[in-house]
Design a protein around this motif. Sequence first.
Motif, PDB file in Angstrom:
ATOM      1  N   THR A   1     -16.222  22.394  -1.328  1.00 36.74           N
ATOM      2  CA  THR A   1     -17.025  23.066  -0.293  1.00 36.74           C
ATOM      3  C   THR A   1     -17.500  24.378  -1.128  1.00 36.74           C
ATOM      4  O   THR A   1     -18.648  24.833  -0.815  1.00 36.74           O
TER       5      THR A   1
ATOM      6  N   ARG B   1     -22.251  25.750   5.893  1.00 34.61           N
ATOM      7  CA  ARG B   1     -23.003  24.861   6.572  1.00 34.61           C
ATOM      8  C   ARG B   1     -24.224  25.102   6.112  1.00 34.61           C
ATOM      9  O   ARG B   1     -24.707  26.462   6.234  1.00 34.61           O
ATOM     10  N   GLU B   2     -25.320  24.254   5.518  1.00 33.14           N
ATOM     11  CA  GLU B   2     -26.305  24.654   4.900  1.00 33.14           C
ATOM     12  C   GLU B   2     -27.345  25.528   5.953  1.00 33.14           C
ATOM     13  O   GLU B   2     -28.041  26.108   5.618  1.00 33.14           O
ATOM     14  N   GLU B   3     -27.258  24.764   7.215  1.00 31.45           N
ATOM     15  CA  GLU B   3     -28.208  25.635   8.257  1.00 31.45           C
ATOM     16  C   GLU B   3     -27.968  26.859   8.324  1.00 31.45           C
ATOM     17  O   GLU B   3     -28.839  27.695   8.715  1.00 31.45           O
TER      18      GLU B   3
END
Length: 122
Positions: free
Chosen positions: A18, A113-115
């Motif tokens: 991650t 989290r990409e967002e």
Amino acid sequence: MAKAKDSVTVLAYAKCSTCINALKWLKSHGIEPQVRPIVDEPPTSAELAKWIPASGIGVRKWLNTSGQSYRALGKTKFDAASDAEIARWLTEDGKLVKRPVLVKGSQVLVGFREEAYAELFG
């Protein structure tokens, strides 16, 4: 604008997939963070006192519940612990901390989290 506000620090573990994905995302967006090895330099009590509220999540959400350190202590011990005890444990064992921890000025993201990264750097 102050440099500290613009700087980005990522507390990461080199073998964490991650963390690797988060650092790749940052690099692909032209962001070169200062990377701090979370196992060698876990968050301090003073940092957590600022970062936990800034992250918008409680201290228990900072726990890496899939890690060996968490499993070694056991869920029962964490369930019985106070938030202050958990925060102290996070300062003592970087592998207990959900990672990566990204700090940009007064903003803190825990996990990747990409967002969330896109919104922070958008």
